[in-house]
Design a protein around this motif. Structure first.
Motif, PDB file in Angstrom:
ATOM      1  N   ALA A  80       0.847  -1.191   0.000  1.00  0.00           N
ATOM      2  CA  ALA A  80       0.000   0.000   0.000  1.00  0.00           C
ATOM      3  C   ALA A  80       0.882   1.239   0.000  1.00  0.00           C
ATOM      4  N   PHE A  94      -2.751   0.282  -4.267  1.00  0.00           N
ATOM      5  CA  PHE A  94      -2.882  -0.875  -3.392  1.00  0.00           C
ATOM      6  C   PHE A  94      -2.820  -2.141  -4.232  1.00  0.00           C
ATOM      7  N   ASP A 145      -7.770   2.090   1.112  1.00  0.00           N
ATOM      8  CA  ASP A 145      -7.416   0.670   1.058  1.00  0.00           C
ATOM      9  C   ASP A 145      -7.468   0.058   2.455  1.00  0.00           C
TER      10      ASP A 145
END
Length: 258
Positions: A80, A94, A145
């Protein structure tokens, strides 16, 4: 076992402190989690975090510990990246690689201003059944994310509000509420942990009749405990007990932000 149960556990873990607000210097940290099922260690999770002039990156490896036959074939890798803006993480990219024996899926998503601009699943899962809840454009606004989702900024009450999450396939909400404090000590931290009671709300990108998702959605026993990482200036998870239909999963930070 496919992405459903185990990966929602990964979401609930949501992992490691990732970035600092208004920090110019480079920061490198590692947090290690032990994951146990019904008291037996089943996996290790290692999270490496780097911060460089306001940009953050979190790389995670989760691998089975080789005990028993329920979880031994599972491996998850996550990457990420994003910016820290106005005291909150903002995802840019992500990626997740999920392996369970011969089953393999790679998920990816690109974000801009908390909105998903593209996403991929490889190999293509093909046509979905009638039970599948489709993700639409309205679901992809104001999201983050699952790794960056629980990087909670400094606050007298960090456990409040709702977090909208998209992982490349599934859209869900986590609703947070205070659950008290307790002492917590591990390598790299000694002090008090803050508890967040969480409600798991599937929104789209899942099967309505998935038993594992429905179980998580109906439970009121999910609590994640956070410790404050002074160098990174965020609250990050240190321990959790996650109820599943087949038992209880325990997650514990054996090394925190060192």
């Amino acid at each position: 076992m496919r992405k459903t149960a185990i990966y929602q556990i990964v979401i609930a873990l949501v992992f490691l402190a990732g970035t600092a607000a208004a920090r110019a210097e480079d920061i490198t940290q590692q947090t290690v989690y032990t994951i146990a099922f019904s008291g037996i260690k089943i996996a290790d999770a290692v999270f490496d975090t780097t911060v460089n002039d306001g940009d953050y990156r979190i790389r995670a490896d989760i691998e089975a510990a080789g005990i028993g036959n329920l979880f031994t074939s599972i491996a998850v890798k996550v990457d990420a990246q994003g910016d820290w803006k106005d005291g909150r993480p903002e995802t840019k990219a992500f990626q997740l690689s999920y392996r369970d024996g011969d089953y393999a899926r790679d998920y990816g998503a690109e974000f801009s201003r908390r909105r998903v601009v593209s996403s991929t699943i490889e190999p293509d899962p093909g046509p979905r059944g009638n039970d599948w809840v489709d993700v639409t454009a309205k679901h992809l606004r104001g999201v983050i994310d699952p790794i960056s989702a629980l990087l909670l900024p400094p606050s007298n009450n960090p456990c409040q509000g709702k977090i909208a999450i998209f992982d490349g396939e599934t859209r869900l909400d986590l609703e947070l509420a205070p659950a008290g404090t307790k002492p917590f000590s591990t390598k790299g931290f000694s002090g008090r942990a803050v508890g967040c009671a969480m409600r798991f709300r599937p929104i789209a990108g899942y099967e309505r009749k998935d038993d594992d998702i429905q179980y998580l959605a109906n439970t009121r026993e999910l609590v994640v405990w956070f410790a404050f990482n002074e160098e990174l200036n965020v609250y990050a998870p240190v321990t959790a007990q996650i109820p599943l239909k087949i038992g209880r999963l325990t997650i514990y930070a054996s090394k925190f932000g060192v």
